[in-house]
Design a protein around this motif. Structure first.
Motif, PDB file in Angstrom:
ATOM      1  N   GLU A 577       0.796  -0.979   0.226  1.00 27.47           N
ATOM      2  CA  GLU A 577      -0.096  -0.132  -0.234  1.00 27.47           C
ATOM      3  C   GLU A 577       0.972   1.121  -0.114  1.00 27.47           C
ATOM      4  N   ASN A 578       2.158   1.324   0.323  1.00 25.40           N
ATOM      5  CA  ASN A 578       3.059   2.159   0.391  1.00 25.40           C
ATOM      6  C   ASN A 578       3.759   2.339  -1.002  1.00 25.40           C
ATOM      7  N   GLU A 579       3.636   1.897  -2.090  1.00 23.77           N
ATOM      8  CA  GLU A 579       4.018   1.795  -3.145  1.00 23.77           C
ATOM      9  C   GLU A 579       3.613   2.419  -4.138  1.00 23.77           C
ATOM     10  N   PHE A 580       2.275   2.948  -4.186  1.00 26.46           N
ATOM     11  CA  PHE A 580       1.564   3.754  -5.353  1.00 26.46           C
ATOM     12  C   PHE A 580       0.665   4.686  -4.436  1.00 26.46           C
ATOM     13  N   GLY A 581       0.427   5.866  -5.438  1.00 26.89           N
ATOM     14  CA  GLY A 581      -0.554   6.898  -4.952  1.00 26.89           C
ATOM     15  C   GLY A 581       0.290   8.052  -4.331  1.00 26.89           C
ATOM     16  N   MET A 582      -0.266   9.264  -4.574  1.00 29.45           N
ATOM     17  CA  MET A 582       0.450  10.696  -4.252  1.00 29.45           C
ATOM     18  C   MET A 582       1.936  10.619  -4.597  1.00 29.45           C
ATOM     19  N   GLY A 583       2.252  10.178  -5.790  1.00 24.93           N
ATOM     20  CA  GLY A 583       3.437  10.080  -6.512  1.00 24.93           C
ATOM     21  C   GLY A 583       4.484   9.242  -5.722  1.00 24.93           C
ATOM     22  N   ARG A 584       4.167   8.143  -5.015  1.00 24.81           N
ATOM     23  CA  ARG A 584       5.022   7.307  -4.163  1.00 24.81           C
ATOM     24  C   ARG A 584       5.685   6.238  -5.215  1.00 24.81           C
ATOM     25  N   GLU A 585       4.931   5.918  -6.300  1.00 23.11           N
ATOM     26  CA  GLU A 585       5.518   5.206  -7.471  1.00 23.11           C
ATOM     27  C   GLU A 585       6.547   5.751  -8.003  1.00 23.11           C
ATOM     28  N   LEU A 586       6.864   7.111  -8.249  1.00 23.47           N
ATOM     29  CA  LEU A 586       7.839   7.747  -8.745  1.00 23.47           C
ATOM     30  C   LEU A 586       9.205   7.701  -8.188  1.00 23.47           C
ATOM     31  N   PHE A 587       9.155   7.268  -6.819  1.00 25.53           N
ATOM     32  CA  PHE A 587      10.305   7.007  -6.072  1.00 25.53           C
ATOM     33  C   PHE A 587      10.697   5.893  -5.685  1.00 25.53           C
ATOM     34  N   SER A 588      10.317   4.524  -6.392  1.00 23.29           N
ATOM     35  CA  SER A 588      10.713   3.096  -5.922  1.00 23.29           C
ATOM     36  C   SER A 588      12.091   3.097  -6.086  1.00 23.29           C
ATOM     37  N   ALA A 589      12.802   3.761  -7.106  1.00 21.92           N
ATOM     38  CA  ALA A 589      14.456   3.589  -7.213  1.00 21.92           C
ATOM     39  C   ALA A 589      15.002   4.198  -5.929  1.00 21.92           C
ATOM     40  N   PHE A 590      14.500   5.369  -5.385  1.00 23.68           N
ATOM     41  CA  PHE A 590      14.931   5.844  -4.093  1.00 23.68           C
ATOM     42  C   PHE A 590      14.698   4.892  -3.019  1.00 23.68           C
ATOM     43  N   ARG A 591      13.531   4.229  -2.861  1.00 29.25           N
ATOM     44  CA  ARG A 591      13.493   3.024  -1.649  1.00 29.25           C
ATOM     45  C   ARG A 591      14.447   1.939  -1.800  1.00 29.25           C
ATOM     46  N   ARG A 592      14.586   1.694  -2.978  1.00 26.57           N
ATOM     47  CA  ARG A 592      15.551   0.463  -3.465  1.00 26.57           C
ATOM     48  C   ARG A 592      17.112   0.683  -3.175  1.00 26.57           C
ATOM     49  N   ASN A 593      17.554   2.084  -3.316  1.00 30.47           N
ATOM     50  CA  ASN A 593      18.863   2.146  -3.343  1.00 30.47           C
ATOM     51  C   ASN A 593      19.221   3.289  -2.297  1.00 30.47           C
ATOM     52  N   VAL A 594      18.251   3.650  -1.401  1.00 29.54           N
ATOM     53  CA  VAL A 594      18.701   4.769  -0.321  1.00 29.54           C
ATOM     54  C   VAL A 594      19.447   3.850   0.898  1.00 29.54           C
ATOM     55  N   GLY A 595      20.436   4.755   1.378  1.00 31.11           N
ATOM     56  CA  GLY A 595      21.442   4.299   2.304  1.00 31.11           C
ATOM     57  C   GLY A 595      20.808   4.296   3.800  1.00 31.11           C
ATOM     58  N   ARG A 596      21.525   3.564   4.642  1.00 28.49           N
ATOM     59  CA  ARG A 596      21.086   3.713   6.121  1.00 28.49           C
ATOM     60  C   ARG A 596      20.989   5.093   6.823  1.00 28.49           C
ATOM     61  N   ALA A 597      20.285   5.273   7.565  1.00 30.16           N
ATOM     62  CA  ALA A 597      20.065   6.628   8.426  1.00 30.16           C
ATOM     63  C   ALA A 597      21.292   6.958   8.919  1.00 30.16           C
ATOM     64  N   ASP A 598      21.920   6.047   9.459  1.00 27.71           N
ATOM     65  CA  ASP A 598      23.448   6.658  10.140  1.00 27.71           C
ATOM     66  C   ASP A 598      24.487   6.975   9.055  1.00 27.71           C
ATOM     67  N   GLN A 599      24.175   6.530   7.690  1.00 27.62           N
ATOM     68  CA  GLN A 599      24.962   7.347   6.585  1.00 27.62           C
ATOM     69  C   GLN A 599      24.531   8.193   5.897  1.00 27.62           C
ATOM     70  N   GLY A 600      23.245   8.869   6.366  1.00 23.28           N
ATOM     71  CA  GLY A 600      22.777   9.993   5.701  1.00 23.28           C
ATOM     72  C   GLY A 600      21.438   9.796   5.171  1.00 23.28           C
ATOM     73  N   ALA A 601      21.010   8.502   5.213  1.00 25.59           N
ATOM     74  CA  ALA A 601      19.639   7.954   4.245  1.00 25.59           C
ATOM     75  C   ALA A 601      19.798   8.880   3.068  1.00 25.59           C
ATOM     76  N   SER A 602      20.742   8.606   2.217  1.00 22.88           N
ATOM     77  CA  SER A 602      20.862   9.175   0.750  1.00 22.88           C
ATOM     78  C   SER A 602      20.982   8.375  -0.120  1.00 22.88           C
ATOM     79  N   VAL A 603      20.608   8.837  -1.277  1.00 24.75           N
ATOM     80  CA  VAL A 603      20.483   7.764  -2.521  1.00 24.75           C
ATOM     81  C   VAL A 603      21.791   8.017  -3.336  1.00 24.75           C
ATOM     82  N   PHE A 604      22.720   9.223  -2.741  1.00 22.81           N
ATOM     83  CA  PHE A 604      24.082   9.225  -3.461  1.00 22.81           C
ATOM     84  C   PHE A 604      25.085   8.490  -2.769  1.00 22.81           C
ATOM     85  N   ALA A 605      26.177   8.242  -3.545  1.00 24.61           N
ATOM     86  CA  ALA A 605      26.951   7.304  -3.201  1.00 24.61           C
ATOM     87  C   ALA A 605      27.924   8.042  -2.172  1.00 24.61           C
TER      88      ALA A 605
END
Length: 605
Positions: A577-605
């Motif tokens: 239910e969190n994968e679609f709606g209100m633009g969430r489907e556009l950010f699936s690549a972010f969810r797959r590639n995001v780093g850990r919170a203690d590393q900044g929770a970033s999609v950048f290397a």
């Protein structure tokens, strides 16, 4: 005064750890500086597109690299109170640039979402990811390579960190951040919180709640509590990205406009065309980052910055860790009491002496590095001032008084509100997390109680309404991390938990999600990492497990035999239910590639 020994040691450790990354970053920066914009060597087609709407005189100047060109990155929109004032800033900046013999162009706009609007809504699951989106959007604006310097118009939660990441990614350019200021004081924040709790209990209706909220958030400017938005402004000043004394001047005032004009002219004065070249990536170094962390602790700032500062630092090749942040918290005293850490708002903080007084005290105690570069020049001592409007309409500055204007809001290093900072790192058998203790009463710094498990914040709210939570417990709200659903803020949990705490129950929260920077009085271990969706042990906690949260010792433990706990099969959650709606489907690549919170929770290397 020389830097405090702990501050020196931690800074030295960060410098040593960062050396290979920082050296590579500075090498790239120097190569970018050498290439420069050099508009005169652009192809005629490139250049014609770049200055098509400029005046003939501006075209002549830009075609020959005669004058500096200032790129404006703006987060303006007219729905959000904090960003609405930016509507008029580009015209003010362009006029100031012409007066200084330069040119200014809006290089690009970035999105600016409001967590206050999206709290508890599906859109909140885009909030954290908006930071990296903002960095990329700003990068696109600056990629035209037409600019000698840059100014950034942004205020709120993810916007400033995203803009800082962009400014440091384009670190060969000078960067000045221009604030818009807080709204004037409205309904006191503690009264707003009281009405929220009454609503959660069903004692007042929606009409009363909306009236209270509207009286609190009532006009142009940043919200007046000390959450992430105002923590951003504190950071930009103590790290040297703001002009001195600029952070908390209200919008729509003559001084606010004068500060904006001054900032634009300063951004042009520090380009490579002049004698004070100050590229942002050289200006911000390990000492600047430490100063930012110290300021966060001294003011009881937002927990969100335990992620944002890590991500911002890495954009400059600096490797900041949660351990650094935790040790700095142990060394730095709390000097400010601003809601939710007190009853005052940021206007009261500014009136009591504000950033100038705070920085002066931190310098006096040796808690911050004075030997840093800023957009104003060299040395943090220059920021121990109050900005005022001179008779000629220009900005003047006076040294801040030796005595706080209100010692209940802003105090000295000799008489701190507490001896350590407002944030604390926690570690134990379910990983690492963060707790904001500056607003939590000391008798609640240690909580031991059985776990009640939820896989979303609505589950806790429903259980509260059914009357099932009138007891001691620690709520475990998991599958709320970056990989699970974008790590939304769980601020809507604060009223029901606050009600239960006020009823005399021992309650706390443990989550791999975030809480708002405005969260306060309930003990909350947040940002737990690894998160449940990334193999984190928080997924092994079971209903009724005893949990001990000890903010004094910095520990968080599930009191279960180690062998049994390790052998448990982690729980799973249906996140479809969190994968679609209100633009969430556009950010699936972010969810797959995001780093850990203690590393900044970033999609950048």
């Amino acid at each position: 005064m020389a830097a405090h020994s702990s501050i020196q040691a931690i800074t030295a450790r960060i410098i040593e750890r960062s050396k290979p990354h920082r050296e590579a970053y500075l090498d790239r920066l120097q190569r970018a500086v050498a290439k420069g914009p050099h508009r005169a060597v652009l192809s005629c087609g490139n250049l014609a597109h770049g200055f098509a709407v400029c005046s003939p005189a501006e075209k002549d100047a830009l075609s020959g690299d005669v004058v500096p060109n200032l790129g404006i990155i703006t987060a303006y929109n007219d729905m959000l109170s904090a960003h609405q004032p930016y509507e008029t800033f580009p015209s003010i900046i362009r006029e100031a640039a012409r007066e200084a013999g330069g040119i200014a162009q809006v290089a690009g706009a970035v999105p600016a979402m409001c967590d206050g609007v999206t709290q508890g809504q599906p859109g909140m699951e885009l909030s954290l990811f908006s930071r990296d989106t903002i960095a990329m959007a700003a990068g696109i604006g600056l990629s035209h390579n037409m600019f000698d310097s840059s100014v950034y118009l942004g205020i709120c939660d993810k916007i400033v960190p995203g803009l800082v990441i962009a400014a440091l990614s384009f670190g060969h350019l000078p960067a000045v951040f221009i604030p818009a200021g807080p709204m004037t004081s409205g309904l006191p924040n503690d009264e707003k919180s009281r009405i929220r709790q009454l609503y959660a209990e069903g004692k007042v209706g929606r009409d009363e709640l909306l009236e209270a909220e509207s009286k609190s958030y009532h006009g142009p400017g940043t919200c007046t509590f000390y959450g992430t938005a105002n923590s951003n402004q504190m950071l930009m000043e103590i790290m040297g990205f703001h002009m001195p004394g600029a952070s908390f001047v209200n919008p729509g005032t003559p001084l606010r406009e004068a500060l904006t004009r001054e900032a634009a002219k300063r951004a042009l004065a520090i380009t490579a065309m002049g004698n004070e070249f100050t590229p942002a990536g050289e200006m911000i170094d390990e000492r600047s980052i430490v100063n930012g962390v110290v300021g966060l602790h001294a003011t009881g700032g937002s927990t969100n910055h335990t992620m944002h500062l890590v991500a911002m630092a890495r954009a400059a090749g600096i490797h900041l860790t949660w351990q650094d942040i935790s040790e700095l918290s142990d060394a730095v005293p709390l000097l400010a009491r601003v809601y939710p850490n007190g009853l005052a708002d940021v206007n009261h903080f500014h009136a009591a002496g504000g950033m100038g007084f705070l920085i002066k005290q931190l310098l006096r105690g040796g808690y911050v590095h004075d030997d840093v570069r800023t957009v104003f020049g060299h040395g943090l001592e220059a920021y121990t001032v109050e900005a005022k409007l001179g008779a000629d309409g220009q900005v003047t500055r006076e040294s801040v008084p030796e005595v706080s204007g209100d010692s209940k809001v802003l105090t000295t290093v000799d008489q701190p509100f507490q001896k350590t900072g407002g944030l604390k790192m926690l570690s134990g058998n379910i990983g690492h997390g963060v707790i904001k203790i500056s607003a939590v009463k000391p008798e609640r710094h240690v909580i031991e109680a059985p776990a009640i498990i939820f896989h979303d914040q609505q589950g806790l709210q429903d259980a509260f309404k059914r009357g099932e939570l009138n007891r001691d417990f620690i709520a475990v709200v998991r599958f709320q991390g970056p990989k699970a659903n974008g790590m939304p803020e769980l601020h809507r949990l604060t009223p029901p938990l606050g009600v239960l705490q006020d009823r005399g129950f021992k309650v706390a929260l443990v989550t791999d999600g975030r809480m708002s920077g405005a969260s306060g009085k309930v003990p909350a271990a947040i940002h737990m990492t690894p998160e449940a969706s990334d193999g984190g042990a928080i997924a092994k906690i079971r209903e009724g497990d005893m949990i001990r949260l000890d903010a004094v010792a910095g520990t968080l433990e599930v009191l279960v035999d180690a062998a049994e706990f390790d052998a448990r099969t982690p729980a799973e959650a249906d996140l479809s239910e969190n994968e679609f709606g209100m633009g969430r489907e556009l950010f699936s690549a972010f969810r797959r590639n995001v780093g850990r919170a203690d590393q900044g929770a970033s999609v950048f290397a």
